[in-house]
Design a protein around this motif. Structure first.
Motif, PDB file in Angstrom:
ATOM      1  N   ASP A 123      39.412  39.378  38.219  1.00  0.00           N
ATOM      2  CA  ASP A 123      39.359  40.704  39.275  1.00  0.00           C
ATOM      3  C   ASP A 123      39.466  40.507  40.516  1.00  0.00           C
ATOM      4  O   ASP A 123      39.375  39.138  41.178  1.00  0.00           O
ATOM      5  CB  ASP A 123      37.984  41.109  39.009  1.00  0.00           C
ATOM      6  CG  ASP A 123      37.583  42.574  39.399  1.00  0.00           C
ATOM      7  OD1 ASP A 123      38.427  42.935  40.189  1.00  0.00           O
ATOM      8  OD2 ASP A 123      36.667  43.144  39.057  1.00  0.00           O
ATOM      9  N   LEU A 124      40.719  41.088  41.064  1.00  0.00           N
ATOM     10  CA  LEU A 124      41.186  41.025  42.309  1.00  0.00           C
ATOM     11  C   LEU A 124      40.517  42.140  43.517  1.00  0.00           C
ATOM     12  O   LEU A 124      41.081  42.017  44.548  1.00  0.00           O
ATOM     13  CB  LEU A 124      42.748  41.218  42.376  1.00  0.00           C
ATOM     14  CG  LEU A 124      43.540  40.286  41.663  1.00  0.00           C
ATOM     15  CD1 LEU A 124      44.815  40.459  41.547  1.00  0.00           C
ATOM     16  CD2 LEU A 124      43.293  38.740  41.824  1.00  0.00           C
ATOM     17  N   GLY A 125      39.499  42.676  43.100  1.00  0.00           N
ATOM     18  CA  GLY A 125      38.797  43.478  43.755  1.00  0.00           C
ATOM     19  C   GLY A 125      39.126  45.031  43.367  1.00  0.00           C
ATOM     20  O   GLY A 125      39.187  45.255  42.197  1.00  0.00           O
ATOM     21  N   LYS A 126      38.942  45.914  44.429  1.00  0.00           N
ATOM     22  CA  LYS A 126      39.215  47.206  44.200  1.00  0.00           C
ATOM     23  C   LYS A 126      40.139  48.091  45.089  1.00  0.00           C
ATOM     24  O   LYS A 126      40.214  47.716  46.205  1.00  0.00           O
ATOM     25  CB  LYS A 126      37.722  47.858  44.237  1.00  0.00           C
ATOM     26  CG  LYS A 126      36.867  47.569  42.968  1.00  0.00           C
ATOM     27  CD  LYS A 126      35.525  48.744  43.277  1.00  0.00           C
ATOM     28  CE  LYS A 126      34.507  48.293  42.025  1.00  0.00           C
ATOM     29  NZ  LYS A 126      33.125  49.169  42.294  1.00  0.00           N
ATOM     30  N   THR A 127      40.734  49.243  44.558  1.00  0.00           N
ATOM     31  CA  THR A 127      41.246  49.984  45.489  1.00  0.00           C
ATOM     32  C   THR A 127      40.384  50.618  46.341  1.00  0.00           C
ATOM     33  O   THR A 127      39.204  50.946  45.783  1.00  0.00           O
ATOM     34  CB  THR A 127      42.547  50.918  44.531  1.00  0.00           C
ATOM     35  OG1 THR A 127      41.569  51.656  43.742  1.00  0.00           O
ATOM     36  CG2 THR A 127      43.288  49.866  43.779  1.00  0.00           C
ATOM     37  N   PRO A 128      40.784  51.455  47.183  1.00  0.00           N
ATOM     38  CA  PRO A 128      40.133  52.063  48.085  1.00  0.00           C
ATOM     39  C   PRO A 128      39.332  53.662  47.319  1.00  0.00           C
ATOM     40  O   PRO A 128      38.088  54.083  47.668  1.00  0.00           O
ATOM     41  CB  PRO A 128      40.847  52.871  49.196  1.00  0.00           C
ATOM     42  CG  PRO A 128      41.943  51.734  49.247  1.00  0.00           C
ATOM     43  CD  PRO A 128      42.171  51.381  47.930  1.00  0.00           C
ATOM     44  N   ARG A 132      39.318  49.144  39.579  1.00  0.00           N
ATOM     45  CA  ARG A 132      39.389  47.835  39.673  1.00  0.00           C
ATOM     46  C   ARG A 132      41.153  47.206  39.440  1.00  0.00           C
ATOM     47  O   ARG A 132      41.999  47.679  38.835  1.00  0.00           O
ATOM     48  CB  ARG A 132      38.834  47.074  38.276  1.00  0.00           C
ATOM     49  CG  ARG A 132      37.331  47.279  38.307  1.00  0.00           C
ATOM     50  CD  ARG A 132      36.823  45.913  39.404  1.00  0.00           C
ATOM     51  NE  ARG A 132      35.399  46.111  39.134  1.00  0.00           N
ATOM     52  CZ  ARG A 132      34.674  45.591  40.030  1.00  0.00           C
ATOM     53  NH1 ARG A 132      35.109  44.811  40.839  1.00  0.00           N
ATOM     54  NH2 ARG A 132      33.154  45.686  40.126  1.00  0.00           N
ATOM     55  N   ILE A 133      41.208  46.218  40.196  1.00  0.00           N
ATOM     56  CA  ILE A 133      42.776  45.591  40.124  1.00  0.00           C
ATOM     57  C   ILE A 133      42.603  44.115  39.365  1.00  0.00           C
ATOM     58  O   ILE A 133      41.899  43.331  39.870  1.00  0.00           O
ATOM     59  CB  ILE A 133      43.198  45.257  41.676  1.00  0.00           C
ATOM     60  CG1 ILE A 133      43.226  46.285  42.502  1.00  0.00           C
ATOM     61  CG2 ILE A 133      44.572  44.629  41.891  1.00  0.00           C
ATOM     62  CD1 ILE A 133      43.720  46.204  43.899  1.00  0.00           C
ATOM     63  N   ARG A 134      43.244  44.124  38.573  1.00  0.00           N
ATOM     64  CA  ARG A 134      42.945  43.071  37.520  1.00  0.00           C
ATOM     65  C   ARG A 134      44.328  42.170  37.312  1.00  0.00           C
ATOM     66  O   ARG A 134      45.222  43.046  37.170  1.00  0.00           O
ATOM     67  CB  ARG A 134      42.256  43.445  36.424  1.00  0.00           C
ATOM     68  CG  ARG A 134      41.737  42.373  35.318  1.00  0.00           C
ATOM     69  CD  ARG A 134      40.775  42.788  34.322  1.00  0.00           C
ATOM     70  NE  ARG A 134      39.765  43.466  34.987  1.00  0.00           N
ATOM     71  CZ  ARG A 134      38.904  44.313  34.432  1.00  0.00           C
ATOM     72  NH1 ARG A 134      38.976  44.954  33.282  1.00  0.00           N
ATOM     73  NH2 ARG A 134      37.762  44.638  35.146  1.00  0.00           N
ATOM     74  N   LYS A 135      44.076  40.981  37.227  1.00  0.00           N
ATOM     75  CA  LYS A 135      45.459  39.836  36.850  1.00  0.00           C
ATOM     76  C   LYS A 135      45.035  39.311  35.583  1.00  0.00           C
ATOM     77  O   LYS A 135      44.026  39.006  35.284  1.00  0.00           O
ATOM     78  CB  LYS A 135      45.677  39.141  37.927  1.00  0.00           C
ATOM     79  CG  LYS A 135      46.667  37.917  37.666  1.00  0.00           C
ATOM     80  CD  LYS A 135      46.947  37.320  38.913  1.00  0.00           C
ATOM     81  CE  LYS A 135      47.953  36.434  38.803  1.00  0.00           C
ATOM     82  NZ  LYS A 135      48.297  35.339  39.973  1.00  0.00           N
ATOM     83  N   SER A 136      46.074  39.257  34.751  1.00  0.00           N
ATOM     84  CA  SER A 136      45.845  38.624  33.636  1.00  0.00           C
ATOM     85  C   SER A 136      47.304  37.742  33.193  1.00  0.00           C
ATOM     86  O   SER A 136      48.313  38.257  33.680  1.00  0.00           O
ATOM     87  CB  SER A 136      45.619  39.482  32.564  1.00  0.00           C
ATOM     88  OG  SER A 136      46.766  40.464  32.415  1.00  0.00           O
ATOM     89  N   LYS A 137      47.008  36.660  32.339  1.00  0.00           N
ATOM     90  CA  LYS A 137      48.270  35.906  32.123  1.00  0.00           C
ATOM     91  C   LYS A 137      47.993  35.203  30.725  1.00  0.00           C
ATOM     92  O   LYS A 137      46.768  34.720  30.549  1.00  0.00           O
ATOM     93  CB  LYS A 137      48.493  34.937  33.159  1.00  0.00           C
ATOM     94  CG  LYS A 137      49.877  34.173  32.759  1.00  0.00           C
ATOM     95  CD  LYS A 137      50.238  33.357  34.089  1.00  0.00           C
ATOM     96  CE  LYS A 137      51.679  32.682  33.982  1.00  0.00           C
ATOM     97  NZ  LYS A 137      51.860  31.909  35.056  1.00  0.00           N
ATOM     98  N   SER A 138      48.976  35.120  29.711  1.00  0.00           N
ATOM     99  CA  SER A 138      48.743  34.567  28.564  1.00  0.00           C
ATOM    100  C   SER A 138      49.170  33.273  28.534  1.00  0.00           C
ATOM    101  O   SER A 138      50.374  32.926  29.046  1.00  0.00           O
ATOM    102  CB  SER A 138      49.117  35.403  27.455  1.00  0.00           C
ATOM    103  OG  SER A 138      50.574  35.590  27.624  1.00  0.00           O
TER     104      SER A 138
END
Length: 504
Positions: A123-128, A132-138
């Motif tokens: 989780d990279l936090g939230k927009t105003p 949720r702003i989410r980052k993923s990598k496989s």
């Protein structure tokens, strides 16, 4: 060359960098970087699902330097063709905004059976606006995913520590738990990533809150203070306003918690208040013209002006939103096929907005309300004939001399985009002239009437939804329920007459 670009080139050993990497280097959000790039007209390139910025572009973004278009295109071509080769680098990495409110700030590892790969999410936090702003990598193996997750978490913790040491400043002042709500609200709104029309609504909501609580420090916003505020608020406003105010206020305080300005959100356990405003509890929200009312309205519009009548006929058979009607161009009307294309909408933007100042306003052409609102609406020969007559009228009438080369179907007499007020005034004056003023008729009533008539004719809900350009069925189902209730009442009256005629 700026010192930052030099450091980035040495650190990454390439001529491009992803917005996520740059976000980490600068300590600002991905959305802010993308907005800044757009405002400076910096071109980007997409490799896989990653948005990449050439270092030369970053250098231009951080300075007033301009780059030759040809030179820039060569750089972009180099970036696009220099695709990374390692298996890990070309894996599925993405940044996405999700509705889910699950906190993954510590990250998680998941096995994806369909791809036979291991995925980390963080989780990279939230927009105003609270998403949720989410980052993923496989990765190929679980160990690779765990190792990469630990590195990413360490990097994010380092950034977080730097931000805490540096502090958050707004208009030159350090934001703390003592900061007044009105100042923190403005800081929150400055991070907007929504449409201008939406942010204008946010500011209006913030003003309503600030009238009573604007001077209160963040740390003093207790559950009892907020309960008292909403107990008074629900006596004055309709439920729709309460819903909006409650939702935005809760997100603002959640953002204050994430910034570690307050320990917990005092609204986290509060229930949504219900309006007690007199006359609002059972108010019918979606009014539609009855058949005889529609005849009166169309007659009044025709007697008032050719323009007003043409607008009314188009609205009658298309259910367009007023903003979509204002933005309609002649190229959107296919006379041969009998279709009107809806692809844009007129709206307004305010610049320099604060809680004390509404700023300056200007009309602009923007996107439709949602991507789902882009649609084709078949129209009959009656509508097309009215539009042809209106086209001829513009060519011959002196008052529209400056508008003859205008692309808009309903231009202002000066030849540009007609304002929302100008559109409403035409309709209101037509109603006044016909003695119909004060009956609650407005341009949006045509849209609700269009929906009502489709439902009455037995058109299925998904088709109604497509023609209306709504991405949800909420409004349609409410109108459907209203129509059903009226039909039930009509049916029982007929039944009463049936029994009376038979003396039963």
């Amino acid at each position: 060359m700026s010192s930052l670009v030099k450091v980035l080139r040495e650190k990454y050993g390439r001529e491009f960098i992803s917005v996520e990497e740059l976000s980490g280097e600068l300590g600002v959000s991905v959305s802010e970087l993308i907005m800044e790039a757009k405002s400076k007209k910096i071109k980007v390139v997409k490799i896989g699902r990653n948005i990449q910025l050439p270092l030369k572009g970053i250098e231009c973004m951080l300075s007033d330097e301009e780059l030759n278009d040809n030179e820039y295109q060569n750089l972009l071509d180099q970036v696009a063709t220099s695709t990374v080769t390692s298996e890990q680098e070309i894996s599925d990495e993405r940044i996405e905004v999700v509705e889910c409110d699950v906190d993954m700030s510590k990250g998680c590892i998941t096995y994806v059976q369909s791809t036979n790969r291991w995925l980390y999410q963080i989780d990279l936090g939230k927009t105003p606006d609270g998403r949720r702003i989410r980052k993923s990598k496989s990765f190929k193996s679980e160990n690779e995913a765990k190792e990469a997750l630990n590195i990413e978490l360490a990097h994010l913790n380092e950034i977080s520590q730097e931000v805490q040491e540096r502090g958050i400043y707004w208009k030159g002042n350090l934001i703390t738990s003592q900061t007044k709500l009105k100042d923190f609200f403005e800081y929150f709104l400055s991070l907007r990533t929504v449409k201008p029309h939406t942010i204008e609504g946010y500011f209006e909501t913030a003003r309503q809150i600030a009238r009573d609580l604007g001077e209160v420090p963040l740390q003093n916003l207790t559950a009892s203070v907020l309960t008292e505020f909403f107990n008074n608020f629900k006596k004055q406003y309709a439920q729709a306003t309460i819903n909006k105010t409650f939702g935005i206020f809760k997100r603002v305080l959640e953002f204050a918690k994430e910034c570690e300005l307050i320990e917990k959100n005092p609204m986290s356990n509060m229930k949504l208040p219900k309006t007690t405003k007199e006359g609002e509890v059972n108010k019918q929200v979606y009014k539609a013209f009855k058949d005889d009312e529609l005849k009166q309205v169309l007659k009044a519009c025709k007697e008032y002006s050719q323009c007003t009548y043409t607008m009314a006929k188009v609205l009658q058979y298309t259910g367009l939103r007023p903003g979509e009607l204002r933005a309609l161009e002649w190229c959107d009307v296919d006379f041969e096929v009998g279709v009107i294309h809806v692809r844009q909408a007129a709206t307004q933007e305010r610049e320099g907005m604060t809680l004390e100042n509404r700023g300056t306003i200007r009309a602009v052409i923007g996107t439709t309300k949602t991507p789902y609102s882009i649609r084709k609406i078949p129209v009959n020969s009656e509508v097309l004939e009215v539009l042809r007559e209106w086209q001829d009228f513009i060519k011959s009438d002196k008052s529209y001399e400056k508008a003859r080369k205008c692309e808009y179907v309903f231009p202002s007499t000066r030849g540009g985009l007609i304002g929302s007020t100008g559109l409403s005034v035409k309709f209101r004056k037509a109603m006044q002239q016909a003695g119909l003023h004060g009956r609650g008729y407005e341009l949006y009533t045509f849209r609700h009437t269009f929906c009502t008539n489709l439902i009455k004719q037995g058109v299925d809900i998904p088709t109604v939804q497509r023609l209306m350009g709504d991405n949800t069925t909420d409004v349609i189902l409410k109108i459907y329920t209203s129509v059903e209730e009226r039909d039930l009442l009509s049916a029982t009256k007929k039944l009463k007459g049936y029994f009376e005629n038979r003396d039963l």
